[in-house]
Design a protein around this motif. Structure first.
Motif, PDB file in Angstrom:
ATOM      1  N   GLY A  37      39.792  48.030  30.045  1.00 57.07           N
ATOM      2  CA  GLY A  37      38.977  48.266  31.236  1.00 57.07           C
ATOM      3  C   GLY A  37      37.772  47.344  31.285  1.00 57.07           C
ATOM      4  N   ILE A  38      37.109  47.187  30.161  1.00 55.65           N
ATOM      5  CA  ILE A  38      35.951  46.290  30.100  1.00 55.65           C
ATOM      6  C   ILE A  38      36.372  44.860  30.422  1.00 55.65           C
ATOM      7  CG2 ILE A  38      34.292  45.235  28.518  1.00 55.65           C
ATOM      8  CD1 ILE A  38      34.114  48.000  27.139  1.00 55.65           C
ATOM      9  N   GLY A  40      39.165  43.823  32.026  1.00 58.67           N
ATOM     10  CA  GLY A  40      39.706  43.720  33.384  1.00 58.67           C
ATOM     11  C   GLY A  40      38.620  43.719  34.450  1.00 58.67           C
ATOM     12  N   TYR A  41      37.703  44.668  34.352  1.00 52.99           N
ATOM     13  CA  TYR A  41      36.628  44.721  35.341  1.00 52.99           C
ATOM     14  C   TYR A  41      35.645  43.563  35.171  1.00 52.99           C
ATOM     15  CZ  TYR A  41      37.991  49.011  37.607  1.00 52.99           C
ATOM     16  OH  TYR A  41      38.672  49.932  38.352  1.00 52.99           O
ATOM     17  N   GLY A  42      35.435  43.122  33.948  1.00 51.46           N
ATOM     18  CA  GLY A  42      34.605  41.936  33.735  1.00 51.46           C
ATOM     19  C   GLY A  42      35.200  40.721  34.411  1.00 51.46           C
ATOM     20  N   GLN A  43      36.515  40.552  34.291  1.00 52.01           N
ATOM     21  CA  GLN A  43      37.205  39.441  34.955  1.00 52.01           C
ATOM     22  C   GLN A  43      37.095  39.574  36.471  1.00 52.01           C
ATOM     23  OE1 GLN A  43      38.690  36.842  33.382  1.00 52.01           O
ATOM     24  NE2 GLN A  43      39.168  35.889  35.319  1.00 52.01           N
ATOM     25  N   TYR A  44      37.242  40.796  36.982  1.00 55.48           N
ATOM     26  CA  TYR A  44      37.130  41.019  38.423  1.00 55.48           C
ATOM     27  C   TYR A  44      35.738  40.642  38.925  1.00 55.48           C
ATOM     28  CZ  TYR A  44      36.625  43.325  42.883  1.00 55.48           C
ATOM     29  OH  TYR A  44      36.354  43.578  44.192  1.00 55.48           O
ATOM     30  N   PHE A  45      34.691  41.106  38.222  1.00 53.82           N
ATOM     31  CA  PHE A  45      33.326  40.802  38.655  1.00 53.82           C
ATOM     32  C   PHE A  45      33.039  39.304  38.587  1.00 53.82           C
ATOM     33  CE2 PHE A  45      32.313  45.326  37.311  1.00 53.82           C
ATOM     34  CZ  PHE A  45      32.405  45.802  38.612  1.00 53.82           C
ATOM     35  N   PHE A 119      45.127  41.986  35.518  1.00 51.78           N
ATOM     36  CA  PHE A 119      45.373  42.758  36.724  1.00 51.78           C
ATOM     37  C   PHE A 119      46.776  43.364  36.719  1.00 51.78           C
ATOM     38  CE2 PHE A 119      41.713  40.429  38.110  1.00 51.78           C
ATOM     39  CZ  PHE A 119      41.052  41.334  38.922  1.00 51.78           C
ATOM     40  N   MET A 126      42.851  49.514  38.569  1.00 55.35           N
ATOM     41  CA  MET A 126      42.121  48.255  38.725  1.00 55.35           C
ATOM     42  C   MET A 126      41.835  48.029  40.212  1.00 55.35           C
ATOM     43  SD  MET A 126      41.601  46.892  35.776  1.00 55.35           S
ATOM     44  CE  MET A 126      41.218  45.204  36.158  1.00 55.35           C
ATOM     45  N   PRO A 127      40.794  47.258  40.522  1.00 53.22           N
ATOM     46  CA  PRO A 127      40.517  46.947  41.931  1.00 53.22           C
ATOM     47  C   PRO A 127      41.605  46.052  42.519  1.00 53.22           C
ATOM     48  CG  PRO A 127      38.981  45.805  40.480  1.00 53.22           C
ATOM     49  CD  PRO A 127      39.818  46.687  39.622  1.00 53.22           C
ATOM     50  N   ASP A 128      41.565  45.924  43.829  1.00 50.49           N
ATOM     51  CA  ASP A 128      42.540  45.094  44.532  1.00 50.49           C
ATOM     52  C   ASP A 128      42.434  43.649  44.040  1.00 50.49           C
ATOM     53  OD1 ASP A 128      44.430  44.253  46.354  1.00 50.49           O
ATOM     54  OD2 ASP A 128      43.029  44.164  48.034  1.00 50.49           O
TER      55      ASP A 128
END
Length: 143
Positions: A37-38, A40-45, A119, A126-128
């Protein structure tokens, strides 16, 4: 007699051998999910911030354009130049559109992150993976 009793009761006495491995086996999936999660969301941001920066820089570049075609060319050239410096956005996954409603120019950047491995992990919501960002700027010389 006392030794005989200890031998009989030994299976029922507390034994902590192997407790650590059992605890790790129970907690490892949770720890791995948190780590994914850390990441994945870090990559998204990171991708969302990079997409916003692309939109901002491309919109800023349109100020020098004299007409709509020139503004679109300047925005596309700026995006191509900036994409060469951004290793996190793969070539061919970003697109740009320029819309004009005088006196404003709107630049929209769309990044498709569906090809990124993090993703594709379905352990966490995960976000879109389709990231869209825009920037609006006033045309130069127009009030």
């Amino acid at each position: 007699m006392k030794l005989d009793q200890r031998r009989i009761l030994r299976p029922f006495l507390p034994d902590s051998r192997g407790a650590a491995i059992v605890e790790f086996a129970l907690l490892a999936p949770v720890l791995i999910a948190i780590l994914l999660g850390i990441l994945g969301y870090g990559q998204y941001f990171l991708l969302a911030h990079s997409a916003q920066q692309l939109a901002n820089d491309s919109a800023r570049a349109t100020i020098a354009g004299m007409n709509a075609a020139e503004r679109a060319t300047l925005a596309n050239a700026t995006m191509a130049r900036e994409l060469a410096r951004l290793p996190e956005i793969r070539p061919g996954t970003a697109s740009l559109s320029v819309d004009e409603a005088p006196p404003m120019v709107t630049v929209r950047v769309r990044v498709d992150a569906s090809g990124i491995a993090l993703f594709g992990v379905k352990l966490l919501p995960m976000p879109d993976p389709l990231i869209e960002r825009s920037a609006v700027i006033q045309q130069g010389g127009v009030l």
